[in-house]
Design an enzyme around this catalytic site. Structure first.
Site, PDB file in Angstrom:
ATOM      1  N   GLY A   1      32.629  38.447  41.632  1.00 30.85           N
ATOM      2  CA  GLY A   1      32.335  39.554  40.728  1.00 30.85           C
ATOM      3  C   GLY A   1      31.969  40.876  41.384  1.00 30.85           C
TER       4      GLY A   1
ATOM      5  CG  ASN B   1      37.092  44.269  41.642  1.00 31.34           C
ATOM      6  OD1 ASN B   1      37.278  45.442  41.947  1.00 31.34           O
ATOM      7  ND2 ASN B   1      37.679  43.260  42.263  1.00 31.34           N
TER       8      ASN B   1
ATOM      9  CB  ILE C   1      45.325  36.279  28.724  1.00 34.93           C
ATOM     10  CG1 ILE C   1      44.389  36.773  29.836  1.00 34.93           C
ATOM     11  CG2 ILE C   1      45.061  37.023  27.431  1.00 34.93           C
ATOM     12  CD1 ILE C   1      42.917  36.618  29.553  1.00 34.93           C
TER      13      ILE C   1
ATOM     14  CG  ASN D   1      44.711  41.559  36.307  1.00 32.32           C
ATOM     15  OD1 ASN D   1      43.629  41.018  36.542  1.00 32.32           O
ATOM     16  ND2 ASN D   1      45.793  41.285  37.026  1.00 32.32           N
TER      17      ASN D   1
ATOM     18  CG  HIS E   1      47.888  41.825  41.750  1.00 31.44           C
ATOM     19  ND1 HIS E   1      47.776  40.453  41.608  1.00 31.44           N
ATOM     20  CD2 HIS E   1      48.739  42.038  42.771  1.00 31.44           C
ATOM     21  CE1 HIS E   1      48.549  39.875  42.518  1.00 31.44           C
ATOM     22  NE2 HIS E   1      49.144  40.806  43.240  1.00 31.44           N
TER      23      HIS E   1
ATOM     24  CG  ASP F   1      50.246  39.813  38.832  1.00 32.49           C
ATOM     25  OD1 ASP F   1      49.152  40.031  38.300  1.00 32.49           O
ATOM     26  OD2 ASP F   1      50.412  38.965  39.728  1.00 32.49           O
TER      27      ASP F   1
ATOM     28  CD  GLU G   1      40.756  44.316  44.716  1.00 27.71           C
ATOM     29  OE1 GLU G   1      40.311  43.770  43.700  1.00 27.71           O
ATOM     30  OE2 GLU G   1      41.139  43.671  45.709  1.00 27.71           O
TER      31      GLU G   1
HETATM   32  C1  GRF Z   1      39.927  40.699  43.691  1.00 23.39           C
HETATM   33  O1  GRF Z   1      40.626  40.814  44.901  1.00 23.39           O
HETATM   34  C2  GRF Z   1      40.848  40.936  42.548  1.00 23.39           C
HETATM   35  O2  GRF Z   1      41.827  41.875  42.800  1.00 23.39           O
HETATM   36  C3  GRF Z   1      41.485  39.598  42.389  1.00 23.39           C
HETATM   37  O3  GRF Z   1      40.432  38.681  42.625  1.00 23.39           O
HETATM   38  C4  GRF Z   1      39.466  39.275  43.464  1.00 23.39           C
HETATM   39  C5  GRF Z   1      38.150  39.202  42.771  1.00 23.39           C
HETATM   40  O4  GRF Z   1      37.090  39.644  43.557  1.00 23.39           O
HETATM   41  N1  GRF Z   1      42.184  39.509  41.149  1.00 23.39           N
HETATM   42  P1  GRF Z   1      35.660  39.843  42.915  1.00 23.39           P
HETATM   43  O5  GRF Z   1      35.304  38.558  42.157  1.00 23.39           O
HETATM   44  O6  GRF Z   1      35.708  41.022  41.994  1.00 23.39           O
HETATM   45  O7  GRF Z   1      34.731  40.054  44.068  1.00 23.39           O
END
Ligand code: GRF
Length: 201
Positions: free
Chosen positions: A12, A14, A84, A98, A100, A141, A171
């Site tokens: 988590g 992100n 989903i 999303n 990626h 994707d 990200e």
């Molecule tokens: C990220 O690299 C995201 O792009 C991918 O899974 C990873 C999740 O990382 N879909 P986090 O849980 O947000 O640290």
């Protein structure tokens, strides 16, 4: 303020970038619910620490019910490794975002998730990688691209190092930015392409 739900399956980071951006007031939205398909996902702990409702939900009908109860208007998948359902996709058409960890259409599609993406990219010897934020469609994707950013990954000496570079440098920057643009009504989907109504200076 737009009501946002964030779905996570793992650490988590992100999600954390979104919590930080909403707390800083840079997003015109509020995270009202964090959902995980895995009880042990550390993302749930991050949500609790921020005083956000955090729930492990595996049943699709229950998930839809909770989203309706909370009045969720935008769903953000931040490292969410579950399918989903078609019903949810239809309910939230072009309202599910999303992130990626590659420059789509490279290294994406079925089987390309998490570290696997970077293993393939590292093995291929790519010098430039990055991340993509896109709307979710029925094609894995394959939905309309919102934001992308590339970085030089030629100094990475392992897939793990490449993953960290992409996470930290790309990200955590473009996901909050895409959510901010969505909440400000700046994203328009036309013919499966996203048009961004950039602010006038
Ligand atoms: C990220 O690299 C995201 O792009 C991918 O899974 C990873 C999740 O990382 N879909 P986090 O849980 O947000 O640290």
């Amino acid at each position: 303020m737009l009501k946002i739900a964030v779905f996570v399956s793992g650490g988590g980071t992100n999600l954390q970038s979104l919590i930080d951006a909403t707390q800083a007031g840079s997003i015109n939205g509020e995270i009202v619910l964090v959902v995980s398909n895995r009880k042990k996902a550390y993302g749930l702990k991050r949500a609790e620490a921020a005083g956000i409702k955090a729930e492990c939900i595996k049943d699709d009908q229950l998930l839809i019910q909770r989203l309706k109860e909370e009045g969720v208007e935008l769903i953000v998948l931040a490292g969410y490794l579950a399918i989903i359902s078609d019903e949810l996709l239809q309910l939230y058409h072009n309202k599910i975002i999303n992130i990626h960890p590659s420059l789509i259409p490279s290294f994406c599609g079925p089987g390309f998730y998490g570290l696997h993406v970077h293993e393939h990219a590292f093995q291929r010897g790519v010098k430039v990688s990055g991340a993509t934020v896109h709307f979710v469609s029925e094609v894995v994707d394959g939905g309309p691209i919102i934001l992308q950013q590339a970085i030089d990954v030629s100094s990475a000496s392992s897939p793990e190092e490449m993953q960290q570079m992409v996470l930290n440098q790309v990200e955590h920057r473009i996901l909050p930015e895409a959510v901010r643009l969505f909440c400000d009504g700046k994203l328009v989907v036309e013919n499966e392409r996203v048009k961004i109504l950039w602010e006038e200076h």
